[in-house]
Motif scaffolding. Structure first.
Motif, short mmCIF file in Angstrom:
data_model
loop_
_atom_site.label_atom_id
_atom_site.label_comp_id
_atom_site.label_asym_id
_atom_site.label_seq_id
_atom_site.Cartn_x
_atom_site.Cartn_y
_atom_site.Cartn_z
N ASP A 1 53.18 49.21 7.99
CA ASP A 1 53.56 50.54 8.14
C ASP A 1 52.38 51.40 8.54
N GLY A 2 52.43 52.68 8.63
CA GLY A 2 51.34 53.57 9.02
C GLY A 2 51.86 54.95 9.26
N TYR A 3 51.07 55.77 10.15
CA TYR A 3 51.40 57.14 10.38
C TYR A 3 50.70 57.46 11.68
N PHE A 4 51.05 58.48 12.29
CA PHE A 4 50.29 59.32 13.29
C PHE A 4 50.12 60.74 12.45
N LYS A 5 48.91 61.24 13.00
CA LYS A 5 48.52 62.67 12.69
C LYS A 5 47.77 63.40 13.67
N LEU A 6 48.09 64.50 14.01
CA LEU A 6 47.59 65.39 14.97
C LEU A 6 47.26 66.67 14.14
N MET A 7 45.77 66.93 14.27
CA MET A 7 45.38 68.34 13.43
C MET A 7 44.45 68.98 14.46
N GLN A 8 44.51 70.09 14.31
CA GLN A 8 43.67 71.28 15.10
C GLN A 8 43.06 72.07 13.98
N THR A 9 41.69 72.24 14.15
CA THR A 9 40.91 72.84 13.36
C THR A 9 40.22 74.14 13.96
N THR A 10 40.15 75.24 13.25
CA THR A 10 39.46 76.50 13.65
C THR A 10 38.35 76.87 12.46
N SER A 11 37.29 76.67 13.04
CA SER A 11 35.87 77.18 12.16
C SER A 11 35.51 78.41 12.63
N PHE A 12 35.10 79.20 11.46
CA PHE A 12 34.30 80.26 11.62
C PHE A 12 33.58 80.93 10.49
N GLY A 13 32.49 81.87 10.52
CA GLY A 13 31.72 82.30 9.53
C GLY A 13 30.35 82.59 10.01
N ASN A 14 29.42 82.99 9.17
CA ASN A 14 28.25 83.69 9.15
C ASN A 14 27.45 82.62 9.87
N VAL B 1 28.57 80.11 12.00
CA VAL B 1 29.28 79.46 13.05
C VAL B 1 29.04 80.37 14.15
N ASP B 2 28.79 79.66 15.36
CA ASP B 2 28.47 80.19 16.52
C ASP B 2 29.62 80.67 17.01
N GLY B 3 30.45 82.20 16.89
CA GLY B 3 31.69 82.28 17.36
C GLY B 3 32.80 81.64 16.58
N THR B 4 33.79 81.21 17.41
CA THR B 4 34.89 80.42 16.81
C THR B 4 34.93 79.06 17.38
N GLN B 5 34.89 78.29 16.35
CA GLN B 5 34.79 76.63 16.93
C GLN B 5 36.38 75.91 16.80
N TRP B 6 36.63 75.29 17.88
CA TRP B 6 38.09 74.66 17.90
C TRP B 6 37.72 73.19 18.25
N ASP B 7 38.41 72.40 17.17
CA ASP B 7 38.42 70.95 17.20
C ASP B 7 39.82 70.27 17.03
N TYR B 8 39.76 69.12 17.68
CA TYR B 8 41.27 68.32 17.63
C TYR B 8 40.98 66.99 17.14
N LEU B 9 41.94 66.58 16.43
CA LEU B 9 41.87 65.09 15.99
C LEU B 9 43.40 64.52 16.12
N PHE B 10 43.34 63.20 17.04
CA PHE B 10 44.38 62.44 16.92
C PHE B 10 44.10 61.40 15.91
N HIS B 11 44.90 60.94 15.09
CA HIS B 11 44.74 60.01 13.90
C HIS B 11 45.89 58.99 13.62
N ASN B 12 45.53 57.78 13.88
CA ASN B 12 46.59 57.11 13.37
C ASN B 12 45.98 55.85 12.34
N ARG B 13 46.95 55.63 11.61
CA ARG B 13 46.75 54.66 10.55
C ARG B 13 47.70 53.51 10.62
N THR B 14 47.33 52.16 10.40
CA THR B 14 48.04 51.04 10.50
C THR B 14 47.68 50.08 9.33
N ASN B 15 48.79 49.84 8.56
CA ASN B 15 48.53 49.00 7.41
C ASN B 15 49.43 47.54 7.62
N ILE B 16 48.82 46.55 7.34
CA ILE B 16 49.39 45.28 7.48
C ILE B 16 48.94 44.45 6.20
#
Length: 377
Positions: A28-41, A43-58
């Protein structure tokens, strides 16, 4: 083309995601797609990051007594975290175990692909004995948060996107010695001698409580601890205490205690409150407080970068398919705060849309907010 080929390899590793269950083999397992937005004092402007994540359990069951497992996660990182940090691949391509099971598949200026095996074990089990050898989760913590009994594979409170939590290369032996009584011993296989952990714990029921005694070697310290879980009325009450005595007789011994109480209301609202005290840890300055929490690599000896810590956690099912949660910590030492909220919506069978928000801050004469994160998963 090499990057495309590597992405295809990762995707091919993810093919057996249709849950497979036979008499001996389960996948069994899963797929995950995650988009991250970072900001703050800080942080240089607004930061955008993206993650594709799969897990497989056997997992494979040889017979009634023996089974084995291999579980791994495949991740592709992209965005500002990769493009703005030339050392990003070095940060994520780490494996603290005796065997390096982290594999960097590709590393470009704007994308990093990584495969990490975090479970690889074989287990023997009968009515009285359980023996597990290999990379596994040695779960000795009692509290929902802040486990100073989690000697083998401590996890970060901030890292919410790793539900399985880290594993440890170890051998673990459990022996049942009576009704609800057992003895468990574990030894890890460290990458260097200074990371050796070898400990024993004994569990026994005392009245309406389950009590656990712990002792052993934790890296350069001798550790002893006591834990309990039970109820006060209708509220759950749990606690863990541990004393880490510096074996080299340096002034580096630490006593810590983590206690929590939780309650389910008839309305299905869940509330937990907790307190963590850590004596004699390395102090941080007020201005470094939030940053220390962000960058902290927690250990059982130092779960937070502050001496006194409070936590509040709440969860409420708004509807049967929409759940909400809130976690907030506060250190009165420096008015350092971490807040995380979540909303999880069930779109359909096996599909979930989640939203998370994290705020880091500290307060002196004004509120300082170095970084925030917004996550859509």
């Amino acid at each position: 083309m090499s990057v495309i080929r590597s992405i295809l390899i990762i995707c091919l590793c993810s093919i057996p995601l249709v849950t497979l269950s036979q008499d001996k083999l389960s996948v069994d397992g899963y797929f995950k797609l995650m988009q991250t937005t970072s900001f703050g004092n800080e942080v240089d402007g607004t930061q955008w990051d993206y993650l594709f994540h799969n897990r497989t359990n056997i997992r494979y069951r040889f017979n009634d007594n023996f089974r084995a497992a291999v579980e791994f996660r495949n991740r592709i990182f992209a965005g500002n975290g990769v493009t703005d940090n030339p050392a990003f691949s070095d940060l994520v391509d780490t494996d603290p175990g005796a065997v390096d099971l982290s594999f960097l598949i590709f590393d470009t200026d704007d994308m990093v692909g990584l495969v990490q095996v975090d479970r690889l074990w074989v287990e023997y089990n009968d009515d009285n004995w359980n023996v597990t050898l290999g990379r596994q989760r040695v779960n000795w913590g009692i509290n929902l948060f802040w486990n100073n009994h989690d000697l083998f594979n401590t996890y970060s409170l901030v890292e919410f996107d790793y539900e399985e939590r880290p594993g440890s290369d170890a051998i673990r032996v459990t022996r049942m010695v009576g009704d609800e009584q057992w003895v468990e011993a574990a030894v890890n296989f460290p990458s260097n001698d200074s990371d050796l952990v070898a400990a024993v714990r004994y569990a026994i029921p005392l009245g309406s409580y389950d009590v656990k005694f712990l002792g052993g070697i934790y890296q350069d310290d001798i550790v002893a601890g006591l834990g309990w879980e039970g109820n006060i009325g209708n509220a759950g009450f749990k606690g863990e205490t541990a004393y880490f005595h510096a074996a080299d007789e340096s002034d580096n011994s630490v006593f810590s205690i983590s206690v929590s109480a939780d309650y389910y209301f008839p309305s299905r609202l869940f509330i937990l409150g907790g307190y963590l005290y850590q004596g004699n840890i390395d102090a941080v300055s007020a201005g470094d407080g939030a940053q220390a929490l962000i960058l902290l690599r927690p250990s059982a000896k130092e779960l937070m970068p502050f001496e006194h810590n409070l936590i509040l956690n709440a969860g409420y099912p708004i509807t049967p398919i929409l759940n909400s949660g809130l976690t907030a910590t506060w250190s009165p030492d420096f008015n350092a705060t971490f807040i995380m909220g979540s909303l999880m919506y069930s779109l359909a069978d096996n599909w979930e849309l989640s939203f998370f928000g994290q705020v880091f801050g500290w307060y002196d004469s004004t509120f300082n907010n170095p970084v925030n994160g917004v996550y859509l998963r």
